[in-house]
Enzyme design. Structure first.
Site, mmCIF file in Angstrom:
data_model
loop_
_atom_site.group_PDB
_atom_site.id
_atom_site.type_symbol
_atom_site.label_atom_id
_atom_site.label_comp_id
_atom_site.label_asym_id
_atom_site.label_seq_id
_atom_site.Cartn_x
_atom_site.Cartn_y
_atom_site.Cartn_z
ATOM 1 C CD GLN A 81 -2.815 -0.935 2.530
ATOM 2 O OE1 GLN A 81 -2.758 -1.780 3.406
ATOM 3 N NE2 GLN A 81 -3.599 0.129 2.620
ATOM 4 C CG HIS A 82 0.182 3.368 2.414
ATOM 5 N ND1 HIS A 82 -1.153 3.672 2.482
ATOM 6 C CD2 HIS A 82 0.420 2.458 3.406
ATOM 7 C CE1 HIS A 82 -1.701 2.982 3.481
ATOM 8 N NE2 HIS A 82 -0.769 2.233 4.052
ATOM 9 C CG ASP A 239 0.165 -5.436 1.153
ATOM 10 O OD1 ASP A 239 -0.506 -4.550 1.717
ATOM 11 O OD2 ASP A 239 1.395 -5.548 1.315
HETATM 12 O O1 LIG Z 1 1.665 0.255 5.008
HETATM 13 C C1 LIG Z 1 1.115 -0.825 5.145
HETATM 14 C C2 LIG Z 1 -0.294 -0.912 5.599
HETATM 15 O O2 LIG Z 1 -0.858 0.317 5.907
HETATM 16 C C3 LIG Z 1 1.887 -2.077 4.847
HETATM 17 O O3 LIG Z 1 1.219 -3.221 5.317
HETATM 18 C C4 LIG Z 1 2.214 -2.168 3.370
HETATM 19 O O4 LIG Z 1 1.013 -2.481 2.648
HETATM 20 C C5 LIG Z 1 3.353 -3.131 3.072
HETATM 21 O O5 LIG Z 1 3.022 -4.455 3.286
HETATM 22 P P1 LIG Z 1 4.037 -5.714 3.290
HETATM 23 O O6 LIG Z 1 4.927 -5.593 2.117
HETATM 24 O O7 LIG Z 1 4.749 -5.722 4.582
HETATM 25 O O8 LIG Z 1 3.120 -6.909 3.171
#
Ligand SMILES: O=C(CO)[C@@H](O)[C@H](O)COP(=O)(O)O
Ligand SMILES: Nc1ncnc2c1ncn2[C@@H]1O[C@H](COP(=O)(O)OP(=O)(O)O)[C@@H](O)[C@H]1O
Length: 481
Positions: A81-82, A239
């Site tokens: 995300q983000h 994700d």
């Molecule tokens: O910033 C967040 C949720 O807000 C993280 O969960 C990212 O989405 C990255 O996820 P992973 O790569 O650790 O699964």
């Protein structure tokens, strides 16, 4: 041809450290082929990745799936995300993507919160209180620090949008991932023009938000992927929202994900708004909500402590008294973007194994503090905590979560729940089913349940005490950042 019962679908998890692709039988949920390719992330104070390498990793992971990928009737991308992906007028990245765990935009987060109505305004309007992880603060950082890059930007995308667009040629996103930007109003479910104007981002640069169940496009002809032209492309999502689909979550089922990030979340029918900022009020990829808390330091931080101690990650020893806050990357929960790791309570008789256990305890403590906040008030407190992500394979992680949560812990045997959730979304596109219902039909949560043990309240209180007493140190950070 494969011996599958139903049509084949492809689900992809383009996460921080790697791309994982699954080819799944839509009738049974059986994984008929899989592939995996690593990403690179810059180190030091930057957390950046070149989006073009995500595409290369996707191609590689799909190639590993062989002919099965070519037979797939639909595909969906779940992504970290983000992240801020900035594209020029040819669709090429203007610069590397700024990732969710890059904390350089902490000053912009503080300023945006203060200048535009305060934490309560932001929480009610967008579900989020600005923090360095959220895309809006990254855009503000870019405009301030690299104005030429901001000026050259002709399209702004999230990681899953970037990959989906390379498949279809169309700029699209979905409500789940859009809800993590900070420029999507959760009440109206539309881009927030006032916030966009404040950060001087033209809404025309943003992707169209595709509705749940809508086709985002089809795989276009000219590409280097082993996917057939015309394959249906689902909206995709972030994700965590993809894993929620993959688990077929219903309200009241709590999840803890242990990967690069640690997250705790649950599905809710109520639109969340937490002015403390601990819980991000994300939308899910269906029509519900996904209140979620996230830490920056999870498996990588604990593995780093194990490596420093020269220990295997499972070589923990029980201990009392020593506290390790593993905030190696700064931290988001609690909101301490400038913090570094902190050790307290070291004695002559403290063993290396106890120090390692303290790192696990510190990482899990941050997540458990938010667990009750992501669950609706009427949630059953004895419902098992679903443990997923790479860390869920580790015995030390499992036992730490069990001891500090006091809940039963269920470990789904299905490994790649983000990719499975994306596959369920792709399958739903073919059958017209709710993707969460598809995942329930696939029985993706099946796996051992560790019985509840008495919660280790003493350890939780000790860690909370150190976080609180060390606040000035943790807020200040170090001069080596
Ligand atoms: O910033 C967040 C949720 O807000 C993280 O969960 C990212 O989405 C990255 O996820 P992973 O790569 O650790 O699964
Ligand atoms: N058997 C295991 N025991 C404990 N941790 C593991 C195990 N296998 C993988 N991991 C951890 O899982 C992490 C990767 O998890 P993953 O959920 O794939 O991350 P991400 O989605 O953020 O890229 C690695 O950092 C590693 O520390």
């Amino acid at each position: 041809m494969s011996a599958a019962e139903g049509p084949l679908v492809v689900g992809v998890d383009s996460s921080t450290q790697s791309t994982k692709a699954l080819v799944v039988d839509a009738a049974t949920g059986q994984v008929v082929a899989s592939g995996h390719a690593p990403h690179t992330v810059s180190s030091g104070s930057r957390r950046e990745s070149d989006p073009r390498r995500w595409w290369d990793a996707l191609c590689e992971a799909l190639r590993q799936c062989g002919d099965a990928a070519h037979e797939a009737a639909a595909v969906s991308i779940g992504g970290q995300q983000h992240g801020l992906v900035t594209l020029d007028d040819r669709g090429e990245p203007v610069r590397p993507a700024l990732l969710w765990n890059d904390v350089r935009s902490a000053p912009q987060a503080r300023r945006l919160t203060e200048e535009l109505g305060g934490a309560k305004f932001w929480a009610e309007r967008t579900g989020l209180v600005p923090a360095a992880s959220f895309t809006v603060t990254k855009w503000a950082w870019l405009a301030e620090n690299e104005p030429e890059a901001a000026r050259a930007t002709k399209a702004v995308r999230l990681p899953h949008d970037y990959l989906t667009e390379r498949l279809t040629g169309l700029g699209t996103t979905d409500r789940g991932d859009a809800s993590g930007t900070g420029w999507w109003a959760s009440g109206t479910e539309a881009y927030d023009e006032e916030i966009l104007a404040r950060v001087e981002l033209d809404p025309a640069l943003l992707p169209r938000v595709v509705r749940p169940g809508e086709v985002a496009g089809t795989v276009r002809g000219r590409h280097d992927l082993p996917l057939a032209e015309g394959t249906l492309v689902a909206p995709g999502t972030g994700d965590n929202a993809a894993a929620a689909l993959g688990l077929g979550l219903r309200p009241g089922m709590p999840v803890m994900s242990l990967g690069t990030s640690g997250t705790v979340y649950a599905v809710s029918r109520h639109r969340p708004a937490d002015p403390s900022g601990t819980v991000a009020g994300f939308a899910d990829a269906r029509g519900d909500w996904l209140p979620l808390a996230c830490t920056l330091n999870c498996t990588l931080a604990v593995d780093r402590v194990a490596a420093l101690l020269g220990l295997d990650r499972e070589a923990v020893e029980p201990g009392t008294g020593v506290t390790l806050l593993p905030y190696l990357d700064g931290e988001r929960t609690p909101n301490l973007p400038h913090a570094s790791g902190l050790l307290h309570g070291l004695r002559h008789d403290t063993t290396a194994g106890q120090l390692l256990q303290a790192a696990y305890d510190g990482a899990v403590h941050s997540l458990l503090g938010a667990l009750d906040l992501v669950l609706d008030e009427d949630a059953d407190p004895s419902a098992p905590l679903l443990l997923i992500g790479g860390g869920a394979r580790g015995r030390a992680w499992q036992e730490t979560v069990r001891r500090l949560s006091g809940r039963p812990v269920q470990i789904p045997e299905a490994r790649e729940l983000v990719a499975l959730g994306a596959a369920a979304q792709a399958a739903g596109l073919l059958t017209g089913e709710d993707p969460a219902a598809v995942a329930r039909r696939w029985n993706t949560t099946a796996g051992p349940v560790l019985d509840a043990v008495e919660r280790d309240e003493a350890a939780l209180a000790r860690i909370a005490g150190v976080v609180s007493d060390a606040a000035p140190l943790l807020e200040r950070g170090t001069d080596t950042q």
